[in-house]
Design an enzyme around this catalytic site. Structure first.
Site, PDB file in Angstrom:
ATOM      1  N   GLY A   1      19.484   0.619  34.447  1.00  0.00           N
ATOM      2  CA  GLY A   1      20.814   0.640  35.016  1.00  0.00           C
ATOM      3  C   GLY A   1      21.468   1.994  34.818  1.00  0.00           C
ATOM      4  O   GLY A   1      21.016   2.822  34.026  1.00  0.00           O
TER       5      GLY A   1
ATOM      6  N   SER B   1      25.789  -7.218  38.806  1.00  0.00           N
ATOM      7  CA  SER B   1      24.565  -7.266  38.009  1.00  0.00           C
ATOM      8  C   SER B   1      24.886  -7.474  36.539  1.00  0.00           C
ATOM      9  O   SER B   1      25.564  -6.650  35.919  1.00  0.00           O
ATOM     10  CB  SER B   1      23.770  -5.967  38.171  1.00  0.00           C
TER      11      SER B   1
ATOM     12  N   MET C   1      11.445  -7.691  38.271  1.00  0.00           N
ATOM     13  CA  MET C   1      10.723  -6.426  38.100  1.00  0.00           C
ATOM     14  C   MET C   1       9.618  -6.684  37.076  1.00  0.00           C
ATOM     15  O   MET C   1       9.692  -6.265  35.921  1.00  0.00           O
ATOM     16  CB  MET C   1      11.691  -5.330  37.648  1.00  0.00           C
TER      17      MET C   1
ATOM     18  N   ASP D   1      20.333  -1.740  45.797  1.00  0.00           N
ATOM     19  CA  ASP D   1      20.478  -1.886  44.349  1.00  0.00           C
ATOM     20  C   ASP D   1      20.261  -0.533  43.699  1.00  0.00           C
ATOM     21  O   ASP D   1      19.178   0.037  43.793  1.00  0.00           O
ATOM     22  CB  ASP D   1      19.440  -2.895  43.839  1.00  0.00           C
ATOM     23  N   GLY D   2      21.319  -0.044  43.047  1.00  0.00           N
ATOM     24  CA  GLY D   2      21.203   1.202  42.309  1.00  0.00           C
ATOM     25  C   GLY D   2      22.304   2.184  42.639  1.00  0.00           C
ATOM     26  O   GLY D   2      22.349   2.718  43.752  1.00  0.00           O
TER      27      GLY D   2
ATOM     28  N   MET E   1      15.609  -0.463  46.790  1.00  0.00           N
ATOM     29  CA  MET E   1      16.117   0.253  45.627  1.00  0.00           C
ATOM     30  C   MET E   1      16.669   1.606  46.053  1.00  0.00           C
ATOM     31  O   MET E   1      15.998   2.358  46.781  1.00  0.00           O
ATOM     32  CB  MET E   1      15.014   0.454  44.593  1.00  0.00           C
TER      33      MET E   1
ATOM     34  N   HIS F   1      23.711 -11.197  40.266  1.00  0.00           N
ATOM     35  CA  HIS F   1      22.406 -10.532  40.288  1.00  0.00           C
ATOM     36  C   HIS F   1      21.833 -10.494  38.877  1.00  0.00           C
ATOM     37  O   HIS F   1      22.486 -10.020  37.939  1.00  0.00           O
ATOM     38  CB  HIS F   1      22.567  -9.105  40.831  1.00  0.00           C
TER      39      HIS F   1
ATOM     40  N   HIS G   1      16.166 -10.847  40.506  1.00  0.00           N
ATOM     41  CA  HIS G   1      15.353  -9.681  40.872  1.00  0.00           C
ATOM     42  C   HIS G   1      14.266  -9.513  39.822  1.00  0.00           C
ATOM     43  O   HIS G   1      14.535  -9.098  38.700  1.00  0.00           O
ATOM     44  CB  HIS G   1      16.255  -8.450  40.958  1.00  0.00           C
TER      45      HIS G   1
ATOM     46  N   GLY H   1      14.183  -0.190  37.110  1.00  0.00           N
ATOM     47  CA  GLY H   1      13.902  -0.300  35.696  1.00  0.00           C
ATOM     48  C   GLY H   1      15.019   0.066  34.752  1.00  0.00           C
ATOM     49  O   GLY H   1      14.972  -0.297  33.583  1.00  0.00           O
TER      50      GLY H   1
ATOM     51  N   ASP I   1      18.640  -9.247  36.666  1.00  0.00           N
ATOM     52  CA  ASP I   1      17.456  -8.389  36.589  1.00  0.00           C
ATOM     53  C   ASP I   1      16.525  -8.877  35.489  1.00  0.00           C
ATOM     54  O   ASP I   1      16.890  -8.873  34.309  1.00  0.00           O
ATOM     55  CB  ASP I   1      17.868  -6.945  36.303  1.00  0.00           C
TER      56      ASP I   1
ATOM     57  N   MET J   1      13.133  -7.970  33.693  1.00  0.00           N
ATOM     58  CA  MET J   1      12.177  -6.877  33.486  1.00  0.00           C
ATOM     59  C   MET J   1      11.236  -7.240  32.344  1.00  0.00           C
ATOM     60  O   MET J   1      11.661  -7.818  31.339  1.00  0.00           O
ATOM     61  CB  MET J   1      12.913  -5.579  33.145  1.00  0.00           C
TER      62      MET J   1
END
Length: 226
Positions: A146, A11, A70, A177-178, A139, A35, A68, A144, A37, A39
Site C-alpha cells: 500500500g 481498502s 494476491m 487499485d493503487g 493495478m 476491498h 483481492h 503487494g 487485500d 497477500m
C-alpha cells in the site's frame, strides 16, 4: 449506454488492523464495497490476512466484500472466499493457468469473478477472456504494498479494456487499485474505470465517509465531462 455509477471501495489494508471491525463500520454508510487485500508472502512479498479474518469481518458489516487475492495457487483457495460470502473474488492472471475455469467456479459458488492484471503484465492476451468475468482489476501500482505512487501510464490498459468491453457490449466493472486519491481518481474515471480502490485517501482522512463522498463526486464529474 449509460455509464454505471462509480463504485468506491475503501481498502482495509490502510485501516487500523487492531480494530478492523470498527474500521469496516466507519465506512459502512458511505462505501459501495469493502476491498480486502489477501497477500501470502509468496506471490507478493507481503503477508496480510486470510480466510478466517475475512469470515469474521463478514459477520460484522453489511458491506459487500471485494476480495483481492494476491496469492499463489488461487484455484485452491479462491472458491472458499466465495463460499464464505464475498461479493466479488478477484485473482491474478499471473498466478492462474486457467482463469476461465476458476471464474466459472467462483460464479458457481455465488460470487462475482474478477481478474487482476499487475503493473508489468500486458493486458492484450486477456481481453478475449473478459466475457467470463464480472470485474477486471487493473493495478495502477505494483501489487503487494500500500501507499505507492499512482502510475498514470497504466491507464492505457484501462482504455484498452474499456474499448474492448464496449465493442463486445460486456457488462464489466473495470476497477483500478493503487494510488487512487482526490488528485488521481478523475484521470482513472476519464480513462474508463468505474470502480476505485482507495486506501489512505479514505482511512487516512479525518472523516472517511466524507472522503468517500468526495471521491465519488470527482469520479462522476470526470465521467460527465468525457
Amino acid at each position: 449506454m449509460t455509464a454505471p455509477t462509480p463504485i468506491i471501495a475503501p481498502s482495509i489494508l490502510a485501516a487500523d488492523f487492531a480494530h478492523l471491525a470498527d474500521e469496516a463500520r466507519v465506512v459502512e454508510s458511505a462505501a459501495d464495497w469493502l476491498h480486502v487485500d489477501v497477500m501470502d508472502n509468496h506471490f507478493v512479498p507481503n503477508l496480510t490476512i486470510g480466510l478466517p479474518v475475512v469470515q469474521s469481518l463478514l459477520a460484522v458489516t453489511t458491506l459487500p466484500f471485494d476480495v483481492h487475492l494476491m496469492i499463489e495457487d488461487p484455484r485452491r483457495w479462491a472458491p472458499a472466499y466465495a463460499d464464505a460470502g464475498a461479493y466479488n473474488v478477484t485473482f491474478h492472471a499471473e498466478a492462474c493457468d486457467n482463469p476461465v475455469a476458476l471464474a466459472k467456479d467462483l460464479r458457481s459458488a455465488g460470487a462475482k469473478a474478477g481478474l487482476a492484471i499487475d503493473r508489468d503484465t500486458p493486458i492484450e492476451p486477456y481481453l478475449d477472456l473478459l466475457p467470463s468475468f464480472d470485474t477486471l482489476l487493473i493495478m495502477t501500482i505494483k501489487a503487494g504494498f500500500g501507499g505507492q505512487r499512482f502510475i498514470p501510464e497504466l491507464l492505457e490498459k484501462v482504455r484498452a479494456a474499456r474499448r474492448h468491453a464496449a465493442t463486445g457490449h460486456l457488462e464489466l466493472r473495470i476497477e483500478v487499485d493503487g494510488g487512487i486519491a482526490a488528485d488521481t481518481i478523475e484521470q482513472a474515471a476519464a480513462a474508463g474505470a468505474d470502480a476505485f480502490v482507495a486506501g489512505t485517501a479514505v482511512y487516512g482522512a479525518d472523516d472517511p465517509a466524507a472522503a468517500i463522498g468526495h471521491l465519488r463526486g470527482l469520479a462522476q464529474r470526470a465521467v460527465s465531462r468525457s
